[in-house]
Design a protein around this motif. Structure first.
Motif, short mmCIF file in Angstrom:
data_model
loop_
_atom_site.label_atom_id
_atom_site.label_comp_id
_atom_site.label_asym_id
_atom_site.label_seq_id
_atom_site.Cartn_x
_atom_site.Cartn_y
_atom_site.Cartn_z
N PHE A 1 -12.83 7.35 -2.26
CA PHE A 1 -11.69 6.61 -2.80
C PHE A 1 -10.69 6.37 -1.67
CE2 PHE A 1 -13.48 9.03 -6.26
CZ PHE A 1 -13.42 8.18 -7.35
N PHE A 2 -10.38 5.11 -1.44
CA PHE A 2 -9.38 4.76 -0.43
C PHE A 2 -8.16 4.18 -1.14
CE2 PHE A 2 -13.53 3.92 1.72
CZ PHE A 2 -13.50 5.03 2.53
N VAL A 3 -6.98 4.70 -0.83
CA VAL A 3 -5.78 4.27 -1.54
C VAL A 3 -4.69 3.90 -0.55
CG1 VAL A 3 -6.30 5.66 -3.57
CG2 VAL A 3 -4.93 6.63 -1.73
N GLN A 4 -3.71 3.11 -1.03
CA GLN A 4 -2.62 2.66 -0.19
C GLN A 4 -1.58 3.74 0.05
OE1 GLN A 4 -0.85 -1.32 -0.79
NE2 GLN A 4 -2.20 -1.50 -2.56
N SER A 5 -1.32 4.55 -0.96
CA SER A 5 -0.15 5.43 -0.90
C SER A 5 -0.42 6.77 -1.57
CB SER A 5 1.04 4.76 -1.59
OG SER A 5 0.80 4.68 -3.00
N ALA A 6 0.54 7.68 -1.36
CA ALA A 6 0.44 8.99 -2.01
C ALA A 6 0.51 8.87 -3.52
CB ALA A 6 1.56 9.89 -1.49
N ASP A 8 -0.67 6.43 -5.35
CA ASP A 8 -2.00 6.02 -5.81
C ASP A 8 -2.96 7.21 -5.77
OD1 ASP A 8 -1.26 3.29 -6.13
OD2 ASP A 8 -1.46 3.01 -3.97
N ARG A 9 -2.87 8.01 -4.71
CA ARG A 9 -3.71 9.20 -4.60
C ARG A 9 -3.48 10.14 -5.78
NH1 ARG A 9 -1.35 12.98 -0.40
NH2 ARG A 9 0.09 13.13 -2.18
N ASP A 10 -2.21 10.38 -6.09
CA ASP A 10 -1.89 11.32 -7.16
C ASP A 10 -2.39 10.82 -8.51
OD1 ASP A 10 -0.69 12.86 -5.25
OD2 ASP A 10 1.37 12.27 -5.76
N ARG A 11 -2.35 9.51 -8.73
CA ARG A 11 -2.86 8.96 -10.00
C ARG A 11 -4.37 9.21 -10.12
NH1 ARG A 11 0.41 4.38 -8.35
NH2 ARG A 11 2.40 4.41 -9.46
N LEU A 12 -5.09 8.97 -9.02
CA LEU A 12 -6.54 9.18 -9.05
C LEU A 12 -6.89 10.66 -9.20
CD1 LEU A 12 -7.84 6.57 -6.47
CD2 LEU A 12 -8.20 6.58 -8.93
N LEU A 13 -6.12 11.52 -8.54
CA LEU A 13 -6.35 12.96 -8.71
C LEU A 13 -6.16 13.36 -10.17
CD1 LEU A 13 -4.57 14.40 -5.53
CD2 LEU A 13 -7.03 14.42 -6.03
N ALA A 14 -5.13 12.80 -10.81
CA ALA A 14 -4.86 13.12 -12.21
C ALA A 14 -5.99 12.65 -13.12
CB ALA A 14 -3.54 12.51 -12.64
N LEU A 15 -6.67 11.58 -12.68
CA LEU A 15 -7.80 11.06 -13.47
C LEU A 15 -9.10 11.82 -13.20
CD1 LEU A 15 -7.13 7.23 -13.14
CD2 LEU A 15 -7.03 8.58 -15.24
N LEU A 22 -11.12 11.51 -1.30
CA LEU A 22 -9.98 10.61 -1.52
C LEU A 22 -9.13 10.59 -0.26
CD1 LEU A 22 -8.02 10.55 -4.87
CD2 LEU A 22 -6.93 10.00 -2.70
N GLU A 23 -8.81 9.39 0.25
CA GLU A 23 -8.07 9.29 1.50
C GLU A 23 -7.04 8.16 1.42
OE1 GLU A 23 -8.89 8.80 6.33
OE2 GLU A 23 -10.55 8.95 4.91
N ILE A 24 -5.85 8.44 1.96
CA ILE A 24 -4.81 7.40 2.06
C ILE A 24 -5.06 6.61 3.35
CG2 ILE A 24 -2.35 6.95 2.27
CD1 ILE A 24 -1.86 9.64 0.87
N THR A 25 -5.34 5.34 3.20
CA THR A 25 -5.62 4.49 4.37
C THR A 25 -4.52 3.47 4.64
OG1 THR A 25 -6.77 2.86 2.99
CG2 THR A 25 -8.10 4.64 3.97
N GLY A 26 -3.60 3.31 3.70
CA GLY A 26 -2.65 2.21 3.82
C GLY A 26 -3.25 0.94 3.24
N SER A 27 -2.51 -0.15 3.34
CA SER A 27 -2.94 -1.41 2.72
C SER A 27 -3.74 -2.27 3.68
CB SER A 27 -1.72 -2.19 2.25
OG SER A 27 -2.11 -3.47 1.77
N ALA A 28 -4.86 -2.79 3.20
CA ALA A 28 -5.66 -3.73 3.99
C ALA A 28 -4.94 -5.06 4.18
CB ALA A 28 -7.01 -3.96 3.31
#
Length: 250
Positions: A1-6, A8-15, A22-28
């Motif tokens: 899972f690649f996400v823009q922000s913390a 977004d990370r926290d939402r996916l962790l909650a799911l 899961l890694e924060i990569t920033g926005s493409a």
């Protein structure tokens, strides 16, 4: 899972997403090329033919939505006393709104040239217009590159916002309204870097733009901060590709 922000990370962790995948990569979206020189040259050719000379300020309203053109038109009229050579360039998000935008312009007694009626190679108009209405597709980046100040639309009278990275990449000072809901992480990046100005309403938007038009040093500072931010945040696409390829190899 690649996400823009913390967030977004926290939402996916909650799911229930596994933390180790899961890694924060920033926005493409930061991985964007500079405006093509041919696009900027084409925009400058149009502006020059309309009477815009070096040193004449150019204000571009990009991807504007209903209600935003009216605010920029009123601002342009007010600014004429201090900036008699100001050229307002309106690029509506939907070119099919041209008649609606033309009505707003004419209601104010302002002169206008439609880009769709002003083809490359056309003769210069007899009178320099107050407004250039870019009611065509695919020319926004060129006019962003030619701007002194940029307003990015769908952020004042509508909600969601449009992409501020395009003008920022070219080092332009950007102003937006209060509604940047579609770009929460990017908006936070810009605010923290001082890379754009965000207005809470139409009156503050006018004040911010007028200040930038009168202050070349602040335009340069904000544009520099914007281009540096985009350069600093670039790389998400490559990072994601590297992670995927490494996972496949493993």
């Amino acid at each position: 899972f690649f996400v823009q922000s913390a967030a977004d990370r926290d939402r996916l962790l909650a799911l229930g997403a596994p933390a180790d995948r899961l890694e924060i990569t920033g926005s493409a979206k930061y991985d964007i090329g500079a405006t093509a020189p041919t696009a900027e040259a084409r925009a400058w050719e149009v502006l020059a033919k309309l009477g815009v000379k070096p040193g004449h300020p150019v204000l571009v309203g990009g991807s504007t939505w209903a209600g935003e053109e009216a605010v920029l038109l009123d601002l342009a009229r007010e600014a004429k006393a201090a900036h008699p050579h100001l050229m307002l360039v309106l690029v509506p998000r939907h070119a099919e709104r041209r008649e609606e935008v033309l009505a707003e312009i004419r209601q104010r007694g302002m002169s206008v040239v439609q880009r769709s009626q002003f083809a490359d190679g056309a003769a210069a108009p007899v009178q320099r217009p107050d407004v250039l209405l870019v009611d065509t597709t695919g020319e926004l980046r060129g006019f962003y590159a030619a701007a002194d100040v940029v307003f990015v639309g769908k952020s004042l009278t509508q909600t969601g916002g449009q992409n501020p990275i395009e003008p920022a990449k070219d080092g332009k000072p950007v102003v937006v309204g209060p509604h940047m809901e579609n770009f929460p992480a990017i908006s936070q990046d810009f605010l923290e870097a001082g890379a754009y100005a965000q207005a809470k309403d139409a009156e503050e938007l006018k004040a911010l733009i007028l200040n930038l038009l009168a202050n070349p040093a602040e335009r340069a500072r904000m544009g520099r901060a914007a281009s540096e931010l985009v350069a600093r945040k670039a790389g998400a696409t490559r990072l994601m590709a590297e992670r995927v390829l490494a996972a496949r190899a493993g």
